[in-house]
Design an enzyme around this catalytic site. Structure first.
Site, PDB file in Angstrom:
ATOM      1  N   LYS A 198       0.816  -1.222   0.000  1.00 42.88           N
ATOM      2  CA  LYS A 198       0.000   0.000   0.000  1.00 42.88           C
ATOM      3  C   LYS A 198       0.843   1.263   0.000  1.00 42.88           C
ATOM      4  CE  LYS A 198      -4.212  -1.730   2.211  1.00 42.88           C
ATOM      5  NZ  LYS A 198      -5.272  -1.319   1.315  1.00 42.88           N
ATOM      6  N   ASN A 207     -11.058  -8.933   3.695  1.00 40.32           N
ATOM      7  CA  ASN A 207     -10.413  -7.775   4.309  1.00 40.32           C
ATOM      8  C   ASN A 207     -11.379  -6.610   4.395  1.00 40.32           C
ATOM      9  OD1 ASN A 207      -9.421  -5.139   2.766  1.00 40.32           O
ATOM     10  ND2 ASN A 207      -9.639  -6.788   1.243  1.00 40.32           N
ATOM     11  N   PHE A 258      -8.383   1.292   3.481  1.00 37.22           N
ATOM     12  CA  PHE A 258      -7.375   2.235   2.948  1.00 37.22           C
ATOM     13  C   PHE A 258      -6.434   2.769   4.033  1.00 37.22           C
ATOM     14  CE2 PHE A 258     -10.342   3.739  -0.758  1.00 37.22           C
ATOM     15  CZ  PHE A 258     -10.091   2.566  -1.435  1.00 37.22           C
ATOM     16  N   ASN A 288      -2.517   3.237  -7.276  1.00 37.23           N
ATOM     17  CA  ASN A 288      -3.942   3.054  -7.038  1.00 37.23           C
ATOM     18  C   ASN A 288      -4.398   4.164  -6.087  1.00 37.23           C
ATOM     19  OD1 ASN A 288      -6.203   1.700  -5.248  1.00 37.23           O
ATOM     20  ND2 ASN A 288      -6.061   0.398  -7.059  1.00 37.23           N
ATOM     21  N   SER A 340     -13.620  -0.144  -3.762  1.00 32.78           N
ATOM     22  CA  SER A 340     -13.357  -0.835  -2.494  1.00 32.78           C
ATOM     23  C   SER A 340     -14.661  -0.907  -1.702  1.00 32.78           C
ATOM     24  CB  SER A 340     -12.307  -0.087  -1.680  1.00 32.78           C
ATOM     25  OG  SER A 340     -12.338  -0.570  -0.350  1.00 32.78           O
ATOM     26  N   ASN A 351     -14.789  -1.127   1.443  1.00 34.22           N
ATOM     27  CA  ASN A 351     -14.494  -0.821   2.844  1.00 34.22           C
ATOM     28  C   ASN A 351     -14.436   0.659   3.195  1.00 34.22           C
ATOM     29  OD1 ASN A 351     -14.260  -3.604   3.407  1.00 34.22           O
ATOM     30  ND2 ASN A 351     -12.240  -3.580   2.426  1.00 34.22           N
ATOM     31  N   THR A 352     -14.746   1.528   2.244  1.00 34.07           N
ATOM     32  CA  THR A 352     -14.863   2.958   2.525  1.00 34.07           C
ATOM     33  C   THR A 352     -16.321   3.314   2.245  1.00 34.07           C
ATOM     34  OG1 THR A 352     -12.564   3.459   1.986  1.00 34.07           O
ATOM     35  CG2 THR A 352     -14.131   5.280   1.796  1.00 34.07           C
ATOM     36  N   LYS A 377     -10.867   1.033 -11.642  1.00 33.29           N
ATOM     37  CA  LYS A 377     -11.068  -0.322 -11.098  1.00 33.29           C
ATOM     38  C   LYS A 377     -12.493  -0.463 -10.593  1.00 33.29           C
ATOM     39  CE  LYS A 377      -8.917  -3.665  -7.987  1.00 33.29           C
ATOM     40  NZ  LYS A 377      -7.687  -3.932  -7.224  1.00 33.29           N
ATOM     41  N   ASN A 407     -12.353  -5.703  -8.412  1.00 33.49           N
ATOM     42  CA  ASN A 407     -11.969  -5.626  -7.006  1.00 33.49           C
ATOM     43  C   ASN A 407     -12.597  -6.815  -6.251  1.00 33.49           C
ATOM     44  OD1 ASN A 407     -11.090  -4.522  -4.493  1.00 33.49           O
ATOM     45  ND2 ASN A 407     -11.296  -2.474  -5.354  1.00 33.49           N
ATOM     46  N   GLY A 415      -9.813 -14.039  -3.822  1.00 36.02           N
ATOM     47  CA  GLY A 415      -9.302 -15.395  -3.984  1.00 36.02           C
ATOM     48  C   GLY A 415     -10.247 -16.264  -4.795  1.00 36.02           C
TER      49      GLY A 415
HETATM   50  C1  LIG Z   1      -5.881  -7.337   2.039  1.00 32.11           C
HETATM   51  C2  LIG Z   1      -6.299  -6.741   0.727  1.00 32.11           C
HETATM   52  C3  LIG Z   1      -6.184  -5.365   0.535  1.00 32.11           C
HETATM   53  C4  LIG Z   1      -6.572  -4.819  -0.687  1.00 32.11           C
HETATM   54  N1  LIG Z   1      -6.429  -3.473  -0.881  1.00 32.11           N
HETATM   55  C5  LIG Z   1      -6.763  -2.938  -2.083  1.00 32.11           C
HETATM   56  C6  LIG Z   1      -6.571  -1.555  -2.338  1.00 32.11           C
HETATM   57  O1  LIG Z   1      -6.081  -0.817  -1.487  1.00 32.11           O
HETATM   58  N2  LIG Z   1      -6.937  -1.073  -3.559  1.00 32.11           N
HETATM   59  C7  LIG Z   1      -7.478  -1.879  -4.521  1.00 32.11           C
HETATM   60  O2  LIG Z   1      -7.797  -1.410  -5.612  1.00 32.11           O
HETATM   61  N3  LIG Z   1      -7.640  -3.200  -4.311  1.00 32.11           N
HETATM   62  C8  LIG Z   1      -7.303  -3.735  -3.128  1.00 32.11           C
HETATM   63  N4  LIG Z   1      -7.458  -5.072  -2.929  1.00 32.11           N
HETATM   64  C9  LIG Z   1      -8.054  -5.895  -3.995  1.00 32.11           C
HETATM   65  C10 LIG Z   1      -6.982  -6.590  -4.815  1.00 32.11           C
HETATM   66  O3  LIG Z   1      -6.155  -5.660  -5.468  1.00 32.11           O
HETATM   67  C11 LIG Z   1      -7.598  -7.524  -5.867  1.00 32.11           C
HETATM   68  O4  LIG Z   1      -8.265  -6.744  -6.841  1.00 32.11           O
HETATM   69  C12 LIG Z   1      -8.601  -8.498  -5.264  1.00 32.11           C
HETATM   70  O5  LIG Z   1      -8.125  -8.995  -4.045  1.00 32.11           O
HETATM   71  C13 LIG Z   1      -8.875  -9.674  -6.211  1.00 32.11           C
HETATM   72  O6  LIG Z   1      -7.702 -10.346  -6.554  1.00 32.11           O
HETATM   73  P1  LIG Z   1      -7.182 -11.682  -5.787  1.00 32.11           P
HETATM   74  O7  LIG Z   1      -8.315 -12.645  -5.795  1.00 32.11           O
HETATM   75  O8  LIG Z   1      -5.984 -12.105  -6.581  1.00 32.11           O
HETATM   76  O9  LIG Z   1      -6.813 -11.248  -4.412  1.00 32.11           O
HETATM   77  C14 LIG Z   1      -7.082  -5.645  -1.718  1.00 32.11           C
HETATM   78  C15 LIG Z   1      -7.187  -7.023  -1.505  1.00 32.11           C
HETATM   79  C16 LIG Z   1      -6.799  -7.571  -0.299  1.00 32.11           C
HETATM   80  C17 LIG Z   1      -6.919  -9.053  -0.110  1.00 32.11           C
END
Ligand SMILES: Cc1cc2nc3c(=O)[nH]c(=O)nc-3n(C[C@H](O)[C@H](O)[C@H](O)COP(=O)(O)O)c2cc1C
Length: 370
Positions: free
Chosen positions: A69, A114, A118, A147, A183, A185-186, A226, A255, A276
């Site tokens: 981050k 998660n 941010f 990002n 996201s 979470n905001t 995104k 996302n 995942g």
């Molecule tokens: C712990 C965590 C924090 C993340 N933080 C962000 C973020 O700050 N900005 C963002 O665009 N995506 C964030 N993501 C999303 C990932 O970039 C990704 O798009 C999403 O996890 C799907 O891919 P994956 O299945 O390979 O994890 C986060 C994902 C995880 C697991």
């Protein structure tokens, strides 16, 4: 094998967020090993090269946003074989994020939940860090994406100015910028995906992009958006229209999901973004839809549930030009990118593709014949 049998079980005994922070800090202190890691993990093969607008990646696998981050371990990522890396989300104001615990492993589902919110050092501090890296010749040799998210205390009506601050501050250091309006979470952030709000945001960002490029005598920087996987395709279509009319370079799909809990093996009520394996099919369906609607004219970075070469290949065939991994890197470990890249070459050979660019969207069946 070594990672999955010996390292991961030990790492997974500890708190997920602490483990993550410690790992990133350790990697940052080991950046002198980048060259040695490169010899172990980088796959060099011209067939893997892909381009998104003016961006050229030596291979299609990027580190997804959220892993680094604050841009703490930027120097080490090329060593793990990534073709590009996206830092952030960065917000204009430094902020602590949501109360802990806020990161959860779901090993039986090969997933994470998660709700970090941010947490990051803020645009000023991270820009200063990147400036230092650039001066000392330590900027990464792979494309660096930034990002950008909205500061929690800022309301959506003032969001554009908030994104703009971070965009301007980081402008000299990023090779591309991803506006994160997805996201979970905001609070209310995802409303920025609505047509009028997205138009306002993109108009302001792209106008400043043109101005700064003129001042600095460089080309405009690629801007991507995104999106979330939690909407109807009709809303995706509206977003696509806005992105194309505002000359956005590409779209990151997708996302993490705020929903999709029904098929989990793990019983959990934790709110937040699920990433995942359980996200894989949903995010691929978004990629397939976007590719079809745009007839391949809007480059897509695919994200969601990529663990193996087959997972990446599926997303590329559906229409992604490049992919990003987060959860797959946590579960598969340091060899993940190498295995994906080697595996992609094998799959391409098996199916007679001479370059990855040929594979993009080939599932639609008209890539070579029309
Ligand atoms: C712990 C965590 C924090 C993340 N933080 C962000 C973020 O700050 N900005 C963002 O665009 N995506 C964030 N993501 C999303 C990932 O970039 C990704 O798009 C999403 O996890 C799907 O891919 P994956 O299945 O390979 O994890 C986060 C994902 C995880 C697991």
């Amino acid at each position: 094998m070594l990672y999955k049998n010996f390292v991961r079980p030990v790492l997974f005994l500890k708190d997920p967020e602490k483990t993550h922070e410690q790992t990133v800090a350790l990697l940052s202190s080991l950046s002198f090993l980048e060259g040695a890691l490169e010899r172990l993990f980088v796959v060099r093969d011209r067939r893997l090269q892909v381009s998104i607008g003016p961006l050229n990646f030596s291979n299609p696998v990027g580190l997804a946003a959220g892993f680094d981050k604050n841009g703490t371990a930027i120097k080490i990522w090329p060593g793990f074989g990534f073709g590009f890396v996206e830092i952030g989300a960065i917000t204009a104001q430094p902020q602590p994020g949501n109360p802990q615990p806020r990161l959860f492993r779901l090993p039986k589902d090969q997933a994470l939940i998660n709700r970090l919110g941010f947490n990051n050092e803020g645009a000023d501090a991270i820009a200063t860090k990147l400036e230092g890296l650039q001066k000392n010749g330590g900027a990464p040799r792979i494309s660096l994406g930034v990002n950008i998210g909205r500061s929690k205390v800022v309301e959506n009506k003032d969001a554009a100015a908030d994104y703009l601050f971070t965009f301007e501050r980081l402008y000299p250091y990023g090779d591309y910028f991803t506006l994160n309006v997805s996201s979970p979470n905001t609070p209310y952030l995802r409303e920025l995906q609505e047509k009028n709000q997205l138009v306002d945001l993109l108009d302001i960002i792209q106008a400043r992009n043109r101005e700064m490029a003129r001042q600095l005598k460089i080309n405009e920087k690629p801007v991507l958006v995104k999106i979330a996987p939690d909407m109807e395709f009709s809303q995706v279509d509206e977003i696509i229209e806005v992105l194309q009319s505002r000359k956005v370079t590409g779209i990151v799909a997708t996302n993490a999901t705020a929903f999709l809990r029904e098929n989990l093996v793990t019983r959990t009520n934790e709110p937040g973004g699920l990433s995942g394996k359980p996200l894989k099919a949903r995010s691929t369906s978004f990629i397939r839809h976007i590719y079809a609607v745009t007839q391949g004219q809007l480059p897509i970075i695919g994200s969601g549930g990529i663990f193996t070469a087959e997972d990446a290949y599926e997303k590329i065939k559906a229409g992604a030009t490049a992919v990003q991994i987060y959860t797959g890197f946590v579960y598969e470990g340091p060899t993940a990118v190498k295995r994906i890249n080697c595996g992609l070459l094998g799959l391409m050979e098996k199916e007679g593709f001479k370059s990855l660019a040929e594979v993009v969207g080939s599932e639609a069946g008209c890539k070579t014949s029309c």
